[in-house]
Design a protein around this motif. Structure first.
Motif, PDB file in Angstrom:
ATOM      1  N   LEU A 198      38.548 -32.142  26.632  1.00 35.73           N
ATOM      2  CA  LEU A 198      37.684 -30.988  26.887  1.00 35.73           C
ATOM      3  C   LEU A 198      36.516 -30.934  25.919  1.00 35.73           C
ATOM      4  O   LEU A 198      35.389 -30.625  26.296  1.00 35.73           O
ATOM      5  CB  LEU A 198      38.498 -29.693  26.794  1.00 35.73           C
ATOM      6  N   SER A 199      36.790 -31.270  24.638  1.00 39.57           N
ATOM      7  CA  SER A 199      35.697 -31.247  23.671  1.00 39.57           C
ATOM      8  C   SER A 199      34.680 -32.347  23.992  1.00 39.57           C
ATOM      9  O   SER A 199      33.481 -32.152  23.813  1.00 39.57           O
ATOM     10  CB  SER A 199      36.219 -31.385  22.245  1.00 39.57           C
ATOM     11  N   THR A 200      35.114 -33.479  24.488  1.00 42.14           N
ATOM     12  CA  THR A 200      34.198 -34.540  24.901  1.00 42.14           C
ATOM     13  C   THR A 200      33.377 -34.071  26.096  1.00 42.14           C
ATOM     14  O   THR A 200      32.181 -34.327  26.172  1.00 42.14           O
ATOM     15  CB  THR A 200      34.985 -35.821  25.261  1.00 42.14           C
ATOM     16  N   ASP A 201      34.053 -33.373  27.016  1.00 43.57           N
ATOM     17  CA  ASP A 201      33.333 -32.823  28.171  1.00 43.57           C
ATOM     18  C   ASP A 201      32.302 -31.788  27.724  1.00 43.57           C
ATOM     19  O   ASP A 201      31.202 -31.724  28.277  1.00 43.57           O
ATOM     20  CB  ASP A 201      34.313 -32.169  29.158  1.00 43.57           C
ATOM     21  N   ASP A 202      32.669 -30.988  26.709  1.00 47.20           N
ATOM     22  CA  ASP A 202      31.736 -29.994  26.199  1.00 47.20           C
ATOM     23  C   ASP A 202      30.499 -30.655  25.593  1.00 47.20           C
ATOM     24  O   ASP A 202      29.372 -30.171  25.757  1.00 47.20           O
ATOM     25  CB  ASP A 202      32.405 -29.104  25.150  1.00 47.20           C
ATOM     26  N   ASP A 203      30.706 -31.786  24.900  1.00 51.02           N
ATOM     27  CA  ASP A 203      29.565 -32.518  24.340  1.00 51.02           C
ATOM     28  C   ASP A 203      28.663 -33.034  25.452  1.00 51.02           C
ATOM     29  O   ASP A 203      27.431 -32.956  25.361  1.00 51.02           O
ATOM     30  CB  ASP A 203      30.039 -33.684  23.472  1.00 51.02           C
ATOM     31  N   ALA A 204      29.265 -33.566  26.508  1.00 54.04           N
ATOM     32  CA  ALA A 204      28.485 -34.077  27.638  1.00 54.04           C
ATOM     33  C   ALA A 204      27.736 -32.931  28.320  1.00 54.04           C
ATOM     34  O   ALA A 204      26.565 -33.073  28.702  1.00 54.04           O
ATOM     35  CB  ALA A 204      29.394 -34.793  28.636  1.00 54.04           C
ATOM     36  N   ALA A 256      26.822 -30.152  26.918  1.00 57.73           N
ATOM     37  CA  ALA A 256      25.767 -29.705  26.009  1.00 57.73           C
ATOM     38  C   ALA A 256      24.547 -30.618  26.116  1.00 57.73           C
ATOM     39  O   ALA A 256      23.404 -30.150  26.130  1.00 57.73           O
ATOM     40  CB  ALA A 256      26.275 -29.659  24.573  1.00 57.73           C
ATOM     41  N   LYS A 257      24.793 -31.930  26.214  1.00 55.85           N
ATOM     42  CA  LYS A 257      23.676 -32.866  26.374  1.00 55.85           C
ATOM     43  C   LYS A 257      22.972 -32.637  27.705  1.00 55.85           C
ATOM     44  O   LYS A 257      21.741 -32.626  27.781  1.00 55.85           O
ATOM     45  CB  LYS A 257      24.187 -34.310  26.290  1.00 55.85           C
ATOM     46  N   THR A 258      23.766 -32.437  28.753  1.00 56.29           N
ATOM     47  CA  THR A 258      23.183 -32.192  30.071  1.00 56.29           C
ATOM     48  C   THR A 258      22.376 -30.897  30.057  1.00 56.29           C
ATOM     49  O   THR A 258      21.279 -30.823  30.612  1.00 56.29           O
ATOM     50  CB  THR A 258      24.292 -32.106  31.147  1.00 56.29           C
ATOM     51  N   ARG A 259      22.928 -29.863  29.412  1.00 52.11           N
ATOM     52  CA  ARG A 259      22.233 -28.587  29.310  1.00 52.11           C
ATOM     53  C   ARG A 259      20.921 -28.740  28.547  1.00 52.11           C
ATOM     54  O   ARG A 259      19.886 -28.201  28.934  1.00 52.11           O
ATOM     55  CB  ARG A 259      23.120 -27.553  28.632  1.00 52.11           C
ATOM     56  N   ALA A 260      20.949 -29.495  27.460  1.00 52.76           N
ATOM     57  CA  ALA A 260      19.737 -29.706  26.669  1.00 52.76           C
ATOM     58  C   ALA A 260      18.677 -30.440  27.488  1.00 52.76           C
ATOM     59  O   ALA A 260      17.488 -30.105  27.429  1.00 52.76           O
ATOM     60  CB  ALA A 260      20.065 -30.477  25.396  1.00 52.76           C
ATOM     61  N   GLN A 261      19.116 -31.440  28.275  1.00 51.14           N
ATOM     62  CA  GLN A 261      18.176 -32.168  29.128  1.00 51.14           C
ATOM     63  C   GLN A 261      17.590 -31.246  30.195  1.00 51.14           C
ATOM     64  O   GLN A 261      16.386 -31.291  30.485  1.00 51.14           O
ATOM     65  CB  GLN A 261      18.858 -33.363  29.786  1.00 51.14           C
ATOM     66  N   ALA A 262      18.434 -30.414  30.783  1.00 47.69           N
ATOM     67  CA  ALA A 262      17.958 -29.485  31.810  1.00 47.69           C
ATOM     68  C   ALA A 262      16.962 -28.485  31.222  1.00 47.69           C
ATOM     69  O   ALA A 262      15.941 -28.164  31.846  1.00 47.69           O
ATOM     70  CB  ALA A 262      19.131 -28.750  32.451  1.00 47.69           C
ATOM     71  N   GLU A 263      17.244 -27.982  30.018  1.00 51.00           N
ATOM     72  CA  GLU A 263      16.323 -27.046  29.374  1.00 51.00           C
ATOM     73  C   GLU A 263      14.990 -27.724  29.056  1.00 51.00           C
ATOM     74  O   GLU A 263      13.927 -27.131  29.210  1.00 51.00           O
ATOM     75  CB  GLU A 263      16.957 -26.479  28.109  1.00 51.00           C
ATOM     76  N   ALA A 264      15.066 -28.973  28.615  1.00 46.97           N
ATOM     77  CA  ALA A 264      13.835 -29.711  28.320  1.00 46.97           C
ATOM     78  C   ALA A 264      13.017 -29.919  29.591  1.00 46.97           C
ATOM     79  O   ALA A 264      11.784 -29.779  29.588  1.00 46.97           O
ATOM     80  CB  ALA A 264      14.164 -31.048  27.673  1.00 46.97           C
ATOM     81  N   GLU A 265      13.685 -30.243  30.690  1.00 50.01           N
ATOM     82  CA  GLU A 265      12.969 -30.438  31.951  1.00 50.01           C
ATOM     83  C   GLU A 265      12.378 -29.128  32.462  1.00 50.01           C
ATOM     84  O   GLU A 265      11.264 -29.098  32.973  1.00 50.01           O
ATOM     85  CB  GLU A 265      13.902 -31.035  33.005  1.00 50.01           C
ATOM     86  N   ALA A 266      13.098 -28.030  32.311  1.00 52.87           N
ATOM     87  CA  ALA A 266      12.585 -26.721  32.724  1.00 52.87           C
ATOM     88  C   ALA A 266      11.359 -26.349  31.885  1.00 52.87           C
ATOM     89  O   ALA A 266      10.362 -25.843  32.415  1.00 52.87           O
ATOM     90  CB  ALA A 266      13.663 -25.663  32.595  1.00 52.87           C
ATOM     91  N   ALA A 267      11.418 -26.600  30.600  1.00 52.60           N
ATOM     92  CA  ALA A 267      10.272 -26.319  29.732  1.00 52.60           C
ATOM     93  C   ALA A 267       9.078 -27.176  30.123  1.00 52.60           C
ATOM     94  O   ALA A 267       7.936 -26.721  30.118  1.00 52.60           O
ATOM     95  CB  ALA A 267      10.643 -26.557  28.270  1.00 52.60           C
ATOM     96  N   LYS A 268       9.346 -28.433  30.501  1.00 55.82           N
ATOM     97  CA  LYS A 268       8.281 -29.334  30.928  1.00 55.82           C
ATOM     98  C   LYS A 268       7.621 -28.804  32.201  1.00 55.82           C
ATOM     99  O   LYS A 268       6.404 -28.820  32.336  1.00 55.82           O
ATOM    100  CB  LYS A 268       8.852 -30.728  31.157  1.00 55.82           C
ATOM    101  N   LYS A 269       8.440 -28.309  33.144  1.00 61.37           N
ATOM    102  CA  LYS A 269       7.892 -27.763  34.384  1.00 61.37           C
ATOM    103  C   LYS A 269       7.074 -26.503  34.111  1.00 61.37           C
ATOM    104  O   LYS A 269       6.026 -26.290  34.720  1.00 61.37           O
ATOM    105  CB  LYS A 269       9.011 -27.448  35.374  1.00 61.37           C
ATOM    106  N   ILE A 270       7.540 -25.680  33.203  1.00 66.33           N
ATOM    107  CA  ILE A 270       6.794 -24.462  32.869  1.00 66.33           C
ATOM    108  C   ILE A 270       5.470 -24.828  32.213  1.00 66.33           C
ATOM    109  O   ILE A 270       4.422 -24.292  32.555  1.00 66.33           O
ATOM    110  CB  ILE A 270       7.631 -23.545  31.958  1.00 66.33           C
TER     111      ILE A 270
END
Length: 171
Positions: A31-37, A39-53
């Protein structure tokens, strides 16, 4: 003695269960490994959303916020260029009007000043007549000298004297 043994067993089982509860299990590690993955996916999504904005933000007005209801929309360069052209045309048109009105105002002021001096010169010539002296009290049309300072009137009379002196010297 039996009671004592039971008590010791219960203490050790409590300690064992507590250590098991605190130690990460294989499921907890997964579960902790899944949480790390995640978190990385969330960070990538936030970066892409910021890029679109930021892609929707105009470089002309970087301090404004853009409504990103359609997140894939970007403002094309040609729209920014068209905006610059329209603003430039606006300033050119009204700047030209401003300069033109200022130049015409100056021309009207110069024409009014020349008309005032011509009228005053005619009064000075009429008052002087054949004499070479100017009598301010003999001026009939005082409005002709209105707007001129005493120094300007004196300079005008002096120029008329010089002009008459040149005419008499030539004849």
């Amino acid at each position: 003695p039996m009671l004592r043994r039971a008590l010791l067993r219960s203490r050790s089982s409590i300690a064992l269960n507590a250590s098991r509860a605190l130690a990460p299990s294989s499921k907890a590690r997964a579960l902790s490994t899944d949480d790390d993955a995640k978190a990385k996916t969330r960070a990538q999504a936030e970066a892409e959303a910021a890029k679109k904005i930021n892609a929707g933000a105009s470089p002309l007005f970087s301090w404004t916020e853009v409504d990103v209801s359609n997140a894939d929309r970007t403002i094309p360069r040609w729209q920014n260029a068209a905006f610059v052209v329209v603003v430039g045309a606006f300033f050119a048109y009204f700047g030209n009007k401003l300069v033109t009105s200022e130049l015409s105002r100056r021309e009207r002021a110069r024409d009014a000043r020349e008309a005032l001096e011509t009228r005053a010169r005619d009064v000075v010539r009429a008052t002087m007549g054949d004499r070479n002296e100017f009598d301010l009290d003999a001026v009939v049309d005082e409005d002709a000298l209105e707007g001129l300072t005493p120094e300007e009137i004196a300079a005008l009379v002096e120029r008329e004297r010089d002009a008459r002196g040149g005419e008499r010297g030539a004849s």
